[in-house]
Design a protein around this motif. Sequence first.
Motif, short mmCIF file in Angstrom:
data_model
loop_
_atom_site.label_atom_id
_atom_site.label_comp_id
_atom_site.label_asym_id
_atom_site.label_seq_id
_atom_site.Cartn_x
_atom_site.Cartn_y
_atom_site.Cartn_z
N LYS A 24 0.86 -1.27 0.05
CA LYS A 24 -0.07 0.04 -0.02
C LYS A 24 0.97 1.23 0.00
O LYS A 24 2.13 1.24 0.11
N ILE A 25 0.20 2.33 -0.33
CA ILE A 25 1.13 3.61 -0.60
C ILE A 25 1.22 4.07 1.02
O ILE A 25 0.46 3.98 1.89
N ASP A 26 2.25 4.86 1.10
CA ASP A 26 2.70 5.63 2.13
C ASP A 26 2.72 7.17 1.91
O ASP A 26 3.89 7.77 1.55
N PRO A 27 1.43 7.94 1.79
CA PRO A 27 1.47 9.23 1.19
C PRO A 27 2.19 10.04 2.30
O PRO A 27 1.95 10.17 3.44
N TYR A 28 2.55 11.30 1.41
CA TYR A 28 2.91 12.55 1.93
C TYR A 28 2.87 13.73 1.20
O TYR A 28 2.42 13.41 -0.05
N VAL A 29 2.65 14.94 1.54
CA VAL A 29 2.36 16.08 0.96
C VAL A 29 3.54 17.29 0.93
O VAL A 29 3.94 17.31 2.11
N ILE A 30 3.76 17.70 -0.20
CA ILE A 30 4.70 18.72 -0.67
C ILE A 30 3.82 19.92 -0.84
O ILE A 30 2.85 19.93 -1.83
N VAL A 31 3.90 21.05 0.04
CA VAL A 31 2.97 22.11 -0.18
C VAL A 31 3.91 23.41 -0.50
O VAL A 31 5.00 23.39 0.21
#
Length: 156
Positions: A24-31
């Motif tokens: 499964k994916i391990d998401p993070y966000v670059i803002v």
Amino acid sequence: MAIGILEVELVKAKGLKGTDFLGKIDPYVIVKYKGQERESSVASGAGAGGSPVWNEKLRFKVEYPGVGDDYKLILKIMDKDTFSRDDYLGKATVYVKDLLELGVENGTAEFVPQKYNVVQTNLSYSGEIQIGLTFTVKAEDDNGEEEYGGWKQSYF
């Protein structure tokens, strides 16, 4: 010109589509806002997969009106990979000009958490991300310095 803090509250996402064949994916966000960039933590464990939960706040120094009129907040959603380059899952764009104008007028303004579409490079729908926004104008100190989230910047 007003100077203040734009606070981005990353709440959660859902319907994110991973590119990994297995696992499964391990998401993070670059803002990104203008020349500034912040990165969230990686959602893992029970709060990961296609419906991650962050409940995290990121802060940006904002000038309004500033240079140019590009008041876009770009949220780039990525999948953390251990043995290869991180995968791009999609992005969301949020226009914050109205929030900044309201904040300058009232001293502070808030947009409660709402959902924004996440799109791929080909503009196809790839889920949604929920964020809240707050803009607070900062007052200048008597000694010519301004305070931004625990640090001070001098004009000298």
